[in-house]
Design an enzyme around this catalytic site. Structure first.
Site, PDB file in Angstrom:
ATOM      1  CD  GLU A  41      -2.738   1.017   2.614  1.00 62.72           C
ATOM      2  OE1 GLU A  41      -3.731   1.743   2.720  1.00 62.72           O
ATOM      3  OE2 GLU A  41      -2.404   0.192   3.505  1.00 62.72           O
ATOM      4  CE  LYS A 111      -7.493   1.228   3.258  1.00 65.68           C
ATOM      5  NZ  LYS A 111      -6.290   1.511   4.081  1.00 65.68           N
ATOM      6  CB  CYS A 145      -4.796  -1.913   3.779  1.00 61.21           C
ATOM      7  SG  CYS A 145      -4.153  -1.974   5.467  1.00 61.21           S
TER       8      CYS A 145
END
Length: 264
Positions: A41, A111, A145
């Site tokens: 990330e 994300k 994540c």
């Protein structure tokens, strides 16, 4: 398909240093026969997250930062997925971009589930749950994540036909349980492979736990990186179509679902 995950040490790096690190990893991964390299990330921008640093490294999907990474993929002859702060008008997204071995763009994912106060202050959440591309005969999806900790997000990919889920991450201590337990469970319960590439080491009061993982749909773990380390690691695993087919035939969660019972 042989894939590689880069587990890299956090700390202050400028963009040329980041490119050098990626170039080294891409060359080594390709030399070992890997067809895809996954980096953590915010590969570009790094940790700890600072608005000034993000501002310097932010760019569009067709901007110079992403173009430079795509050129590394082309030079090494390996597909690559990397994180970066994507700028879109007034919005900043925590994003991951996938390119093929020729450096051609395949997909960008933003994300959706932002973690903690810092991310909510810095980023706009993405609005698309399932982003996929076709690579090496596989349907490849992407999350980032915290996204993978939501079973609904992974199940959505399973229902959409993803074979391999790429998850660049910035998992911190003491949450090793995510890499050790949750990621393998997600792979098993949704019958797909998950590649989970993390940072390692400590900087700016943040301690990243490593534990980069490639989890298979049959409940096995292809590889598990070490805990916090002061050296980069390149970890390899195989995404096997036979294992996918066998696992889906043996463990019939997707077929036996009763979604009419699961609504709010």
């Amino acid at each position: 398909m042989k894939i590689a995950c880069l587990q890299t040490v956090c700390g202050p790096t400028d963009f040329p240093q980041t490119l050098d690190r990626l170039r080294d990893a891409a060359g080594k991964a390709a030399a070992e026969g890997a067809e895809l390299l996954l980096a953590p990330e915010m590969t570009v921008g790094g940790y700890p997250l600072r608005y000034a640093a993000l501002g310097q490294s932010a760019g569009t999907a067709d901007g110079p930062q992403c173009a430079a990474v795509a050129e590394i993929a082309r030079e090494a002859g390996i597909a690559m997925a990397h994180g970066w702060p994507e700028r879109d008008g007034a919005h900043l997204y925590n994003a991951v971009r996938l390119v093929d071995r020729d450096g051609r763009p395949l997909a960008v994912y933003r994300k959706a589930h932002l973690y903690g106060r810092a991310e909510h202050e810095l980023f706009t959440p993405g609005g698309t749950g399932v982003v996929q591309a076709f690579l090496g005969g596989l349907t490849v999806g992407m999350l980032i994540c915290y996204d993978v900790e939501f079973p609904e997000a992974v199940r959505a990919h399973a229902l959409a036909g993803s074979d391999l889920l790429l998850v660049p991450t910035g998992l911190m201590s003491p949450w090793d349980v995510v890499a050790r337990t949750i990621v393998p469970a997600r792979a098993f319960e949704s019958q797909l492979y998950i590649a989970y590439a993390n940072w390692s080491g400590e900087h700016g009061g943040l301690r990243f736990c490593g534990r980069t993982t490639i989890a298979a749909p049959d409940g096995t773990v292809e590889c598990l990186g070490t805990g916090p380390s002061d050296a980069d690691q390149l970890l390899f695993g195989e995404v096997d179509r036979t294992t996918l087919a066998s696992a889906r035939r043996t463990t019939t969660y997707l077929r036996d679902r009763r979604p009419e019972l699961y609504g709010s």
